[in-house]
Design a protein around this motif. Structure first.
Motif, PDB file in Angstrom:
ATOM      1  N   ALA A 175      -4.930   1.243  14.545  1.00 46.77           N
ATOM      2  CA  ALA A 175      -6.003  -0.306  14.099  1.00 46.77           C
ATOM      3  C   ALA A 175      -7.258  -0.137  14.200  1.00 46.77           C
ATOM      4  O   ALA A 175      -7.643  -0.105  15.841  1.00 46.77           O
ATOM      5  N   ARG A 202      -6.576   0.331   4.566  1.00 45.24           N
ATOM      6  CA  ARG A 202      -5.038  -0.470   5.371  1.00 45.24           C
ATOM      7  C   ARG A 202      -5.132  -1.272   3.991  1.00 45.24           C
ATOM      8  O   ARG A 202      -4.269  -1.696   3.738  1.00 45.24           O
ATOM      9  N   GLN A 203      -6.596  -1.843   3.226  1.00 45.52           N
ATOM     10  CA  GLN A 203      -6.218  -2.215   1.555  1.00 45.52           C
ATOM     11  C   GLN A 203      -6.081  -1.350   0.741  1.00 45.52           C
ATOM     12  O   GLN A 203      -5.853  -1.961  -0.188  1.00 45.52           O
ATOM     13  N   ARG A 223       0.826  -1.289  -0.310  1.00 46.34           N
ATOM     14  CA  ARG A 223       0.008   0.573  -0.250  1.00 46.34           C
ATOM     15  C   ARG A 223       1.131   1.581  -0.117  1.00 46.34           C
ATOM     16  O   ARG A 223       1.857   1.565   0.692  1.00 46.34           O
ATOM     17  N   TRP A 227      -9.159   0.093   8.434  1.00 47.90           N
ATOM     18  CA  TRP A 227      -8.768   1.250   8.391  1.00 47.90           C
ATOM     19  C   TRP A 227      -8.041   1.525   9.798  1.00 47.90           C
ATOM     20  O   TRP A 227      -8.406   0.632  10.184  1.00 47.90           O
ATOM     21  N   MET A 228      -7.043   2.352  10.038  1.00 45.33           N
ATOM     22  CA  MET A 228      -6.126   3.033  11.292  1.00 45.33           C
ATOM     23  C   MET A 228      -6.529   4.337  11.300  1.00 45.33           C
ATOM     24  O   MET A 228      -6.420   5.043  10.007  1.00 45.33           O
TER      25      MET A 228
END
Length: 238
Positions: free
Chosen positions: A39, A60-61, A26, A44-45
């Protein structure tokens, strides 16, 4: 059409070394000095940066810009333009704690804005989360130095934090880790510097902070409120 017309467009870009795992890598944009992250869920973070006081909600993805950002400057009692130098964070339920390095700058100059421990309340979920500032504490370094002095000064924290001392050398003063204790009311402060003992500096230092939740509601002070447990020294092989 006549071969003499031209136009230009300016854009910003970033470059990175190629990933060895491109399918799962990423590339998050909009900030370049991410220093700590919490996290929120599988997607999401919330990410802190050591160059500003903006907390960013990052997918996060997926690569790309943050989905939301939360500026903390106005809530931390800062003076002047220097940053908090955010370096660590931890979570206790819906409370997210964030910690500045509490260090001098690279030249050894004192930077009071770095002396911040603060907390945010998490609400909502996924891309729709919100962060509300709960408060901050501005005397953690002062309390650590006073506590060490009261115990005989064996950790040498006053000398490590003194003006003119560079923060990241073994004899410096620089907090870069934070984790909740199992009881949920205390936490652990992990130091990049100093390493100990002062005679040969081969062990890492962790100091238990016994009342992290109590400190947040004080509006910056008063000094002398933080309580600490027995320091832990870890042999990490040099």
């Amino acid at each position: 059409a006549d071969g003499s017309s031209s136009a230009s467009y300016e854009f910003s870009y970033g470059a990175s070394a190629a990933s060895s795992l491109p399918a799962s890598s990423r590339f998050h944009t909009g900030a370049s000095d991410a220093s700590s992250a919490i996290a929120i869920d599988a997607d999401w973070m919330v990410v802190a940066d050591d160059e500003d006081q903006v907390l960013r909600l990052v997918n996060r993805q997926q690569s790309g810009l943050a989905g939301a950002s939360f500026a903390m400057d106005a809530s931390l009692g800062l003076v002047g333009g220097s940053e908090v130098d955010l370096e660590a964070s931890t979570r206790n339920g819906s409370t997210l704690y964030w910690l500045g390095s509490h260090s001098n700058n690279a030249s050894g100059d004192d930077r009071p804005n770095r002396e911040r421990l603060f907390a945010t309340a998490l609400s909502g979920s996924g891309a729709g989360i919100g962060l509300t500032t709960l408060g901050f504490y501005a005397h953690l370094e002062d309390d650590l130095l006073a506590w060490d002095q009261a115990q005989g000064g064996s950790l040498g924290l006053a000398a490590s934090a003194a003006a003119g001392v560079q923060p990241e050398q073994p004899a410096g003063f620089n907090i870069e880790g934070l984790a909740m204790a199992p009881d949920g009311s205390g936490a652990y402060l992990a130091f990049r510097a100093p390493t100990l003992p002062t005679s040969n500096r081969q062990q890492a230092l962790i100091v238990p902070l016994l009342n992290i939740a109590e400190l947040i509601s004080l509006g910056g002070g008063p000094a002398g409120t933080a309580r600490f447990g027995t320091p832990i020294q870890l042999d990490l092989g040099g």
